[in-house]
Design an enzyme around this catalytic site. Structure first.
Site, mmCIF file in Angstrom:
data_model
loop_
_atom_site.group_PDB
_atom_site.id
_atom_site.type_symbol
_atom_site.label_atom_id
_atom_site.label_comp_id
_atom_site.label_asym_id
_atom_site.label_seq_id
_atom_site.Cartn_x
_atom_site.Cartn_y
_atom_site.Cartn_z
ATOM 1 N N TRP A 65 0.821 -1.214 0.000
ATOM 2 C CA TRP A 65 0.000 0.000 0.000
ATOM 3 C C TRP A 65 0.846 1.251 0.000
ATOM 4 O O TRP A 65 0.515 2.240 -0.656
ATOM 5 C CB TRP A 65 -0.998 -0.017 1.162
ATOM 6 C CG TRP A 65 -1.981 -1.135 1.011
ATOM 7 C CD1 TRP A 65 -2.142 -2.200 1.844
ATOM 8 C CD2 TRP A 65 -2.913 -1.329 -0.067
ATOM 9 N NE1 TRP A 65 -3.119 -3.035 1.362
ATOM 10 C CE2 TRP A 65 -3.604 -2.530 0.197
ATOM 11 C CE3 TRP A 65 -3.225 -0.615 -1.216
ATOM 12 C CZ2 TRP A 65 -4.600 -3.033 -0.648
ATOM 13 C CZ3 TRP A 65 -4.212 -1.108 -2.069
ATOM 14 C CH2 TRP A 65 -4.889 -2.306 -1.773
ATOM 15 N N ASP A 75 -2.103 6.595 6.713
ATOM 16 C CA ASP A 75 -3.116 5.738 6.098
ATOM 17 C C ASP A 75 -3.477 4.675 7.133
ATOM 18 O O ASP A 75 -2.726 3.739 7.374
ATOM 19 C CB ASP A 75 -2.537 5.097 4.823
ATOM 20 C CG ASP A 75 -3.475 4.057 4.197
ATOM 21 O OD1 ASP A 75 -4.575 3.824 4.740
ATOM 22 O OD2 ASP A 75 -3.088 3.470 3.165
ATOM 23 N N LYS A 80 -12.453 -2.185 6.247
ATOM 24 C CA LYS A 80 -11.693 -3.115 7.068
ATOM 25 C C LYS A 80 -12.183 -3.074 8.510
ATOM 26 O O LYS A 80 -12.631 -4.068 9.037
ATOM 27 C CB LYS A 80 -10.205 -2.826 6.950
ATOM 28 C CG LYS A 80 -9.633 -3.470 5.697
ATOM 29 C CD LYS A 80 -8.725 -2.597 4.916
ATOM 30 C CE LYS A 80 -8.374 -3.253 3.580
ATOM 31 N NZ LYS A 80 -7.604 -2.364 2.725
HETATM 32 C C1 PLP Z 1 -7.032 -1.851 1.698
HETATM 33 C C2 PLP Z 1 -6.056 -0.771 1.852
HETATM 34 C C3 PLP Z 1 -5.969 0.298 0.949
HETATM 35 C C4 PLP Z 1 -6.825 0.382 -0.314
HETATM 36 O O1 PLP Z 1 -8.129 0.614 -0.032
HETATM 37 P P1 PLP Z 1 -9.223 0.804 -1.203
HETATM 38 O O2 PLP Z 1 -10.368 1.329 -0.440
HETATM 39 O O3 PLP Z 1 -9.435 -0.523 -1.815
HETATM 40 O O4 PLP Z 1 -8.694 1.790 -2.173
HETATM 41 C C5 PLP Z 1 -5.058 1.296 1.201
HETATM 42 N N1 PLP Z 1 -4.261 1.255 2.275
HETATM 43 C C6 PLP Z 1 -4.304 0.247 3.165
HETATM 44 C C7 PLP Z 1 -3.407 0.261 4.348
HETATM 45 C C8 PLP Z 1 -5.193 -0.798 2.980
HETATM 46 O O5 PLP Z 1 -5.236 -1.810 3.852
#
Ligand code: PLP
Length: 366
Positions: free
Chosen positions: A110, A177, A201
């Protein structure tokens, strides 16, 4: 057996990395309100976002998030579309002007993606990378004092590492993030310039991304961008410049209610620590049948990655687990091996069930 117990039996133990487990109470409430939301004779799916009833859901979601996460008043909360992946681009677009640079910490898939997007827009300098170590630990860091911001991935969903504490970046704002660990533990938001996280998540279903930004950082954002790509548009319009993902925000609001009823982040954090300890202790004491190659201090409490003695056994493991009602244990090909995601809605009981399956599997195959 009570009706509730029967129902729990029918539901699998969900260890998917995302979209992921939601609290059963939330699912039940969604179900019970599905054909008649708030006495309106229609589903929330059918309700215009230009109504007091939707407004209330929307504003309560923001207010609850502020309360549970301890977000200072001066910070802005925005509900955005395009996933966390859109933030990889929107952040540098809004913050980087000609010649300006941002620092990025490279800790997995990511963050690589965030770096790729930032390099399309401007300059992204690597302030530390553990790529050459196969991302089994967090890197040593050195920061550029002139950077516009420092970006890190709070929890590395695929690689299984997590910042237990965030680095001190001095006067340069830190952007985290938190897609896979938001609301899993207490965080001092006032030390951060920005937080963003996809909901699917640890916060709710897919479709929405929350961004929390300090006023100082928002003031620095560019205005010479397409309307929907400016943070200021979303801030000034209470995230309703265009139609929001009403259903997802409604479910997020119910998840936030559930967190509050569960005792807030202090209680949630304790449970998350308990689950992670149970899991890693078991793996570390399995005589080498199960292994976790991540440095102990950097191990993620949300997504624990582990290996078995062979790829064939890993295949057998995840498919037999699925048959026994334990789903989502295979990691992505970028990392390989197995992974158990233990988000807020995954109970201690589910982790214990998994461990007893892992014990049985080891006895037969070890
Ligand atoms: C899943 C994830 C993303 C991407 O998320 P999307 O909503 O699919 O764009 C970005 N950063 C992290 C840390 C993630 O776990």
């Amino acid at each position: 057996m009570s009706a509730m117990q029967k129902e729990r039996r029918m539901r699998v133990h969900n260890f998917f990395p995302g979209p992921a487990a939601l609290p059963l109470e939330v699912i039940k409430q969604v179900q019970s309100e599905m054909d008649d939301f708030a006495g309106m004779g229609m589903s929330i799916l059918e309700l215009s976002h230009r109504t007091d009833q939707y407004d209330q859901v929307h504003n309560e979601a923001s207010a609850l998030l502020r309360k549970l996460f301890g977000i200072p008043k001066s910070y802005h909360v925005m509900w955005l579309q395009g996933g966390a992946s859109m933030q990889f681009a929107m952040l540098p677009m809004n913050l980087l002007r000609d010649g300006q640079s941002a620092d990025y910490i490279e800790t997995g898939v990511w963050s690589e993606r965030a770096i790729t997007e930032a390099q399309i827009i401007g300059k992204a300098r690597i302030a530390g990378s553990s790529k050459s170590d196969g991302y089994v630990r967090l890197p040593k860091l050195d920061f550029d004092p002139d950077a516009q911001y420092v970006h890190l991935t709070s929890n590395n969903t695929i690689m299984g590492t997590q910042f237990a504490e965030y680095p001190d970046t001095g006067s340069v704002p830190l952007v985290a993030d938190m897609s896979s660990d938001i609301l899993s533990r207490r965080v001092d938001i006032s030390k951060l310039g920005m937080v963003y996280a996809g909901a699917h998540k640890n916060l709710g279903p897919s479709g929405i991304t929350v961004a929390i930004m300090s006023d100082e950082m928002l003031q620095r954002c560019r205005e010479d961008l397409p309307t929907l790509l400016k943070y200021s548009t979303h801030d000034e319009n209470n995230s309703m410049f265009n139609t929001p993902v009403t259903f997802t925000i409604y479910v997020v609001k119910l998840v936030l209610d559930w967190i509050e009823k569960s005792g807030g982040l202090e209680a949630i954090e304790k449970i998350n620590e308990e689950k992670a300890k149970l899991f890693y202790d078991f793996v570390d004491n399995s005589g080498g049948f199960y292994t976790c190659g991540i440095d102990k201090v950097d191990r993620s409490k949300m997504n624990a990655i582990f290996n078995l003695p062979s790829v064939d056994l890993e295949e057998k493991f995840s498919s037999e687990a699925w048959t026994e009602g334990m789903v989502g244990l295979k990691n992505l090909p970028q990392r390989g091996g197995c992974r158990v995601s233990m988000y807020n809605a995954v109970s201690v009981e589910s982790v214990k069930e998994l461990l007893s399956f892992m014990k049985r599997f080891m006895e037969v195959n070890g």
